[in-house]
Write a protein that holds these residues in place. Structure first.
Motif, PDB file in Angstrom:
ATOM      1  N   VAL A  85      14.973   1.250   9.886  1.00 54.99           N
ATOM      2  CA  VAL A  85      14.494   0.097  10.646  1.00 54.99           C
ATOM      3  C   VAL A  85      13.108   0.416  11.178  1.00 54.99           C
ATOM      4  O   VAL A  85      12.889   1.464  11.794  1.00 54.99           O
ATOM      5  CB  VAL A  85      15.459  -0.227  11.805  1.00 54.99           C
ATOM      6  N   GLY A  86      12.155  -0.464  10.931  1.00 57.55           N
ATOM      7  CA  GLY A  86      10.789  -0.235  11.365  1.00 57.55           C
ATOM      8  C   GLY A  86      10.694  -0.018  12.866  1.00 57.55           C
ATOM      9  O   GLY A  86      11.419  -0.642  13.651  1.00 57.55           O
ATOM     10  N   SER A  87       9.793   0.847  13.275  1.00 60.32           N
ATOM     11  CA  SER A  87       9.681   1.213  14.683  1.00 60.32           C
ATOM     12  C   SER A  87       9.241   0.039  15.551  1.00 60.32           C
ATOM     13  O   SER A  87       9.502   0.021  16.755  1.00 60.32           O
ATOM     14  CB  SER A  87       8.706   2.377  14.846  1.00 60.32           C
ATOM     15  N   GLN A  88       8.583  -0.951  14.962  1.00 61.44           N
ATOM     16  CA  GLN A  88       8.166  -2.141  15.704  1.00 61.44           C
ATOM     17  C   GLN A  88       9.164  -3.294  15.575  1.00 61.44           C
ATOM     18  O   GLN A  88       8.961  -4.366  16.153  1.00 61.44           O
ATOM     19  CB  GLN A  88       6.788  -2.614  15.201  1.00 61.44           C
ATOM     20  N   GLY A  89      10.208  -3.090  14.780  1.00 67.03           N
ATOM     21  CA  GLY A  89      11.191  -4.143  14.590  1.00 67.03           C
ATOM     22  C   GLY A  89      10.702  -5.281  13.712  1.00 67.03           C
ATOM     23  O   GLY A  89      11.275  -6.375  13.717  1.00 67.03           O
ATOM     24  N   ILE A  90       9.651  -5.032  12.932  1.00 63.53           N
ATOM     25  CA  ILE A  90       9.079  -6.078  12.082  1.00 63.53           C
ATOM     26  C   ILE A  90       9.790  -6.150  10.737  1.00 63.53           C
ATOM     27  O   ILE A  90      10.099  -7.236  10.241  1.00 63.53           O
ATOM     28  CB  ILE A  90       7.572  -5.825  11.876  1.00 63.53           C
ATOM     29  N   VAL A  91      10.061  -5.000  10.156  1.00 63.13           N
ATOM     30  CA  VAL A  91      10.612  -4.947   8.808  1.00 63.13           C
ATOM     31  C   VAL A  91      11.592  -3.791   8.719  1.00 63.13           C
ATOM     32  O   VAL A  91      11.451  -2.778   9.426  1.00 63.13           O
ATOM     33  CB  VAL A  91       9.474  -4.808   7.757  1.00 63.13           C
ATOM     34  N   THR A  92      12.597  -3.932   7.869  1.00 58.58           N
ATOM     35  CA  THR A  92      13.556  -2.877   7.587  1.00 58.58           C
ATOM     36  C   THR A  92      13.385  -2.447   6.144  1.00 58.58           C
ATOM     37  O   THR A  92      13.301  -3.292   5.239  1.00 58.58           O
ATOM     38  CB  THR A  92      15.001  -3.377   7.830  1.00 58.58           C
ATOM     39  N   PHE A  93      13.322  -1.138   5.920  1.00 65.34           N
ATOM     40  CA  PHE A  93      13.135  -0.592   4.575  1.00 65.34           C
ATOM     41  C   PHE A  93      14.469  -0.069   4.061  1.00 65.34           C
ATOM     42  O   PHE A  93      15.212   0.605   4.784  1.00 65.34           O
ATOM     43  CB  PHE A  93      12.099   0.525   4.597  1.00 65.34           C
ATOM     44  N   VAL A  94      14.773  -0.385   2.805  1.00 65.02           N
ATOM     45  CA  VAL A  94      16.070  -0.043   2.216  1.00 65.02           C
ATOM     46  C   VAL A  94      15.846   0.674   0.895  1.00 65.02           C
ATOM     47  O   VAL A  94      15.195   0.139  -0.016  1.00 65.02           O
ATOM     48  CB  VAL A  94      16.930  -1.303   1.998  1.00 65.02           C
ATOM     49  N   GLY A  95      16.382   1.875   0.788  1.00 62.50           N
ATOM     50  CA  GLY A  95      16.260   2.652  -0.441  1.00 62.50           C
ATOM     51  C   GLY A  95      17.331   2.293  -1.452  1.00 62.50           C
ATOM     52  O   GLY A  95      18.298   1.572  -1.160  1.00 62.50           O
ATOM     53  N   THR A  96      17.168   2.810  -2.671  1.00 57.74           N
ATOM     54  CA  THR A  96      18.145   2.619  -3.741  1.00 57.74           C
ATOM     55  C   THR A  96      18.260   3.915  -4.534  1.00 57.74           C
ATOM     56  O   THR A  96      17.452   4.830  -4.384  1.00 57.74           O
ATOM     57  CB  THR A  96      17.734   1.498  -4.712  1.00 57.74           C
ATOM     58  N   ARG A  97      19.262   3.967  -5.395  1.00 57.72           N
ATOM     59  CA  ARG A  97      19.371   5.099  -6.318  1.00 57.72           C
ATOM     60  C   ARG A  97      18.719   4.779  -7.658  1.00 57.72           C
ATOM     61  O   ARG A  97      18.964   5.474  -8.650  1.00 57.72           O
ATOM     62  CB  ARG A  97      20.841   5.462  -6.526  1.00 57.72           C
ATOM     63  N   LYS A  98      17.900   3.764  -7.688  1.00 64.15           N
ATOM     64  CA  LYS A  98      17.216   3.380  -8.922  1.00 64.15           C
ATOM     65  C   LYS A  98      15.715   3.615  -8.761  1.00 64.15           C
ATOM     66  O   LYS A  98      15.294   4.744  -8.517  1.00 64.15           O
ATOM     67  CB  LYS A  98      17.578   1.944  -9.284  1.00 64.15           C
ATOM     68  N   ASP A  99      14.895   2.562  -8.852  1.00 65.40           N
ATOM     69  CA  ASP A  99      13.448   2.775  -8.775  1.00 65.40           C
ATOM     70  C   ASP A  99      12.777   1.807  -7.808  1.00 65.40           C
ATOM     71  O   ASP A  99      11.568   1.601  -7.873  1.00 65.40           O
ATOM     72  CB  ASP A  99      12.812   2.660 -10.167  1.00 65.40           C
ATOM     73  N   LYS A 100      13.564   1.213  -6.909  1.00 66.91           N
ATOM     74  CA  LYS A 100      13.017   0.254  -5.954  1.00 66.91           C
ATOM     75  C   LYS A 100      13.278   0.696  -4.521  1.00 66.91           C
ATOM     76  O   LYS A 100      14.325   1.284  -4.207  1.00 66.91           O
ATOM     77  CB  LYS A 100      13.648  -1.128  -6.150  1.00 66.91           C
ATOM     78  N   VAL A 101      12.319   0.384  -3.665  1.00 64.28           N
ATOM     79  CA  VAL A 101      12.530   0.350  -2.221  1.00 64.28           C
ATOM     80  C   VAL A 101      12.274  -1.079  -1.795  1.00 64.28           C
ATOM     81  O   VAL A 101      11.298  -1.706  -2.229  1.00 64.28           O
ATOM     82  CB  VAL A 101      11.573   1.310  -1.481  1.00 64.28           C
ATOM     83  N   TRP A 102      13.154  -1.627  -0.949  1.00 68.72           N
ATOM     84  CA  TRP A 102      13.043  -3.017  -0.547  1.00 68.72           C
ATOM     85  C   TRP A 102      12.567  -3.125   0.895  1.00 68.72           C
ATOM     86  O   TRP A 102      12.956  -2.318   1.749  1.00 68.72           O
ATOM     87  CB  TRP A 102      14.390  -3.735  -0.692  1.00 68.72           C
ATOM     88  N   SER A 103      11.745  -4.130   1.162  1.00 64.39           N
ATOM     89  CA  SER A 103      11.387  -4.485   2.535  1.00 64.39           C
ATOM     90  C   SER A 103      12.109  -5.773   2.901  1.00 64.39           C
ATOM     91  O   SER A 103      12.123  -6.740   2.129  1.00 64.39           O
ATOM     92  CB  SER A 103       9.875  -4.654   2.683  1.00 64.39           C
ATOM     93  N   VAL A 104      12.740  -5.760   4.060  1.00 68.65           N
ATOM     94  CA  VAL A 104      13.604  -6.856   4.501  1.00 68.65           C
ATOM     95  C   VAL A 104      13.046  -7.391   5.820  1.00 68.65           C
ATOM     96  O   VAL A 104      12.935  -6.639   6.796  1.00 68.65           O
ATOM     97  CB  VAL A 104      15.051  -6.367   4.687  1.00 68.65           C
ATOM     98  N   THR A 105      12.723  -8.679   5.861  1.00 64.12           N
ATOM     99  CA  THR A 105      12.055  -9.253   7.032  1.00 64.12           C
ATOM    100  C   THR A 105      12.815 -10.470   7.549  1.00 64.12           C
ATOM    101  O   THR A 105      13.167 -11.371   6.791  1.00 64.12           O
ATOM    102  CB  THR A 105      10.614  -9.679   6.681  1.00 64.12           C
TER     103      THR A 105
END
Length: 419
Positions: A85-105
């Motif tokens: 979870v972003g330190s400013q509460g703006i965005v959450t970053f989510v990893g995967t076991r593939k080749d993507k990292v997602w940003s969730v807003t």
């Protein structure tokens, strides 16, 4: 804590040094480290509505929680694994076991995500399972054999090009010859000592004797820590089979972590583990122990090292305890303060499936810990998995996020009852 500019200067030198030594330059990382554009202009956006999302919501109707709690779909996130979870509460970053990292807003702050898109799409990630965030806004992503640093990630994530640097260059996290397809989901956390802690699962069911010296040297089958600029790397923890979740007690600062134990010994042994580490260099028993105090067949006649630390909590065999965190929010009732929430991914090596739930562990004043289910129902009456929880994280309002890599989703658990 170094200033942003000082750290950028340091990491630029680190990156430059890696390239000068002939290391392979990952796609576009050199450009991003030099604040250059890559030509990438497109994101991959994930639809948050429609039949797929509706199906997940239907599943959540069957999840059982304590009175006063509710669970809702927060975001559709393909292959969702570990959460930062972003330190400013703006965005959450989510990893995967593939080749993507997602940003969730969640742009309108209604506690449901409005947008999910890929983070840093010009980079080629390799099993970016483990994002973690420093309090001052630095995002770290632990991959199979690299650790990347993204200063001001919450600021740059709106663009396809982001400031990015090597913390640990590709091929330097573990020796390249020790890379494997098994147990490669790294996780990281920033400790109270302002160092980054990274778990390095070993690839075997039971590590062979001829590998133990090499593994101990590099921290494979253990946990390493280093400064936030990548310096002063050391092995902090030994004797781990495959830990995919750790956190630090909010009051004592002690490291607690989950560990997945040996398969193929039967339905009910060995137990899974939640461990408590009180000082650097402790050994938690693998491969001499398969889980808890159960000895492995391969090392049954071999004397274990002295001072083995056995788990603080034994969990049901093969439930696959993964991500965990201490709860420090104000939303939940007082009894949950400083309790551990953890995700059980669910069994594969068991006649009757177990796990696929969120657990809570309470720790008393003497340090004794007891575990119980908190959210369950992702295994139906047909013994079919409807979801497989991976990680837990806390939003700034004190609600709990749960990732699920089977459904491809983040759930939000909130409390609306009265104590």
């Amino acid at each position: 804590m170094k200033t942003l500019l000082t750290t950028l200067a340091t990491t630029t030198l680190l990156a430059g040094g890696a390239y000068a030594q002939g290391a392979e330059v990952p796609d576009n990382l050199e450009k991003l480290s030099g604040f250059k554009t890559t030509g990438t202009t497109e994101f991959t956006f994930i639809d948050q509505t429609g039949p797929f999302a509706d199906g997940i919501k239907k599943t959540l109707e069957n999840i059982v929680l304590p009175d006063g709690f509710k669970i809702e779909l927060y975001a559709v996130v393909p292959d969702a694994r570990h959460i930062a979870v972003g330190s400013q509460g703006i965005v959450t970053f989510v990893g995967t076991r593939k080749d993507k990292v997602w940003s969730v807003t969640d742009r309108n702050k209604d506690r449901v995500a409005d947008e999910v898109k890929d983070f840093a799409p010009s980079l080629t990630f390799s099993i970016p399972n483990g994002p973690c965030m420093s309090k001052d806004g630095f995002l770290y992503i632990a991959e199979q054999n690299r650790v990347l640093l993204f200063p001001a990630a919450e600021y740059f994530y709106e663009s396809p090009d982001v400031a990015a640097f090597n913390l640990v260059a590709k091929g330097d996290l573990i020796p390249v010859e020790e890379e494997s397809y098994n147990h490669t989901a790294r996780v990281c956390k920033i400790g109270p000592d302002n160092k980054i802690y990274i778990s390095l699962g070993q690839p075997f069911n039971v590590a062979p004797a001829e590998k133990l010296e090499t593994y101990a040297k590099h921290g494979i089958g253990g946990m390493i820590r280093m400064n936030l600029d990548g310096s002063e790397r050391e092995v902090y923890t030994y004797g781990i089979r495959n830990s995919v979740g750790h956190d630090f007690h909010p009051e004592t600062g002690e490291l607690w972590f989950t560990d997945n134990q040996v398969d193929g010994m039967g339905d009910d042994i060995p137990p899974g583990e939640i461990n408590r580490q009180t000082e650097a260099g402790q050994n938690f028993g693998a491969p001499w122990y398969g889980g808890g105090t159960v000895r492995t067949n391969e090392y049954a006649d071999v004397e274990p090292p002295e001072g083995i630390v056995h788990p603080a909590v034994e969990t049901v065999a093969h439930a696959a305890d993964l991500g965990m965190m201490f709860y420090t929010g104000k939303m939940f009732p007082e009894k949950y303060k400083n309790a551990i929430f953890s995700a059980q991914h669910g069994s594969w090596n068991r006649t009757t499936p177990v796990g696929a739930r969120v657990m809570v562990t309470f720790i008393d004043d003497e340090g004794n810990a007891t575990i119980q289910p908190f959210a369950e129902g992702w295994i139906d009456e047909n013994e079919e998995y409807l979801g497989r929880p991976v990680d837990v994280a806390m939003l700034r309002d004190g609600s709990l996020l749960v990732s699920d890599d089977l459904a491809g989703a983040l759930y939000r658990i909130s409390y609306e009852g009265s104590e």
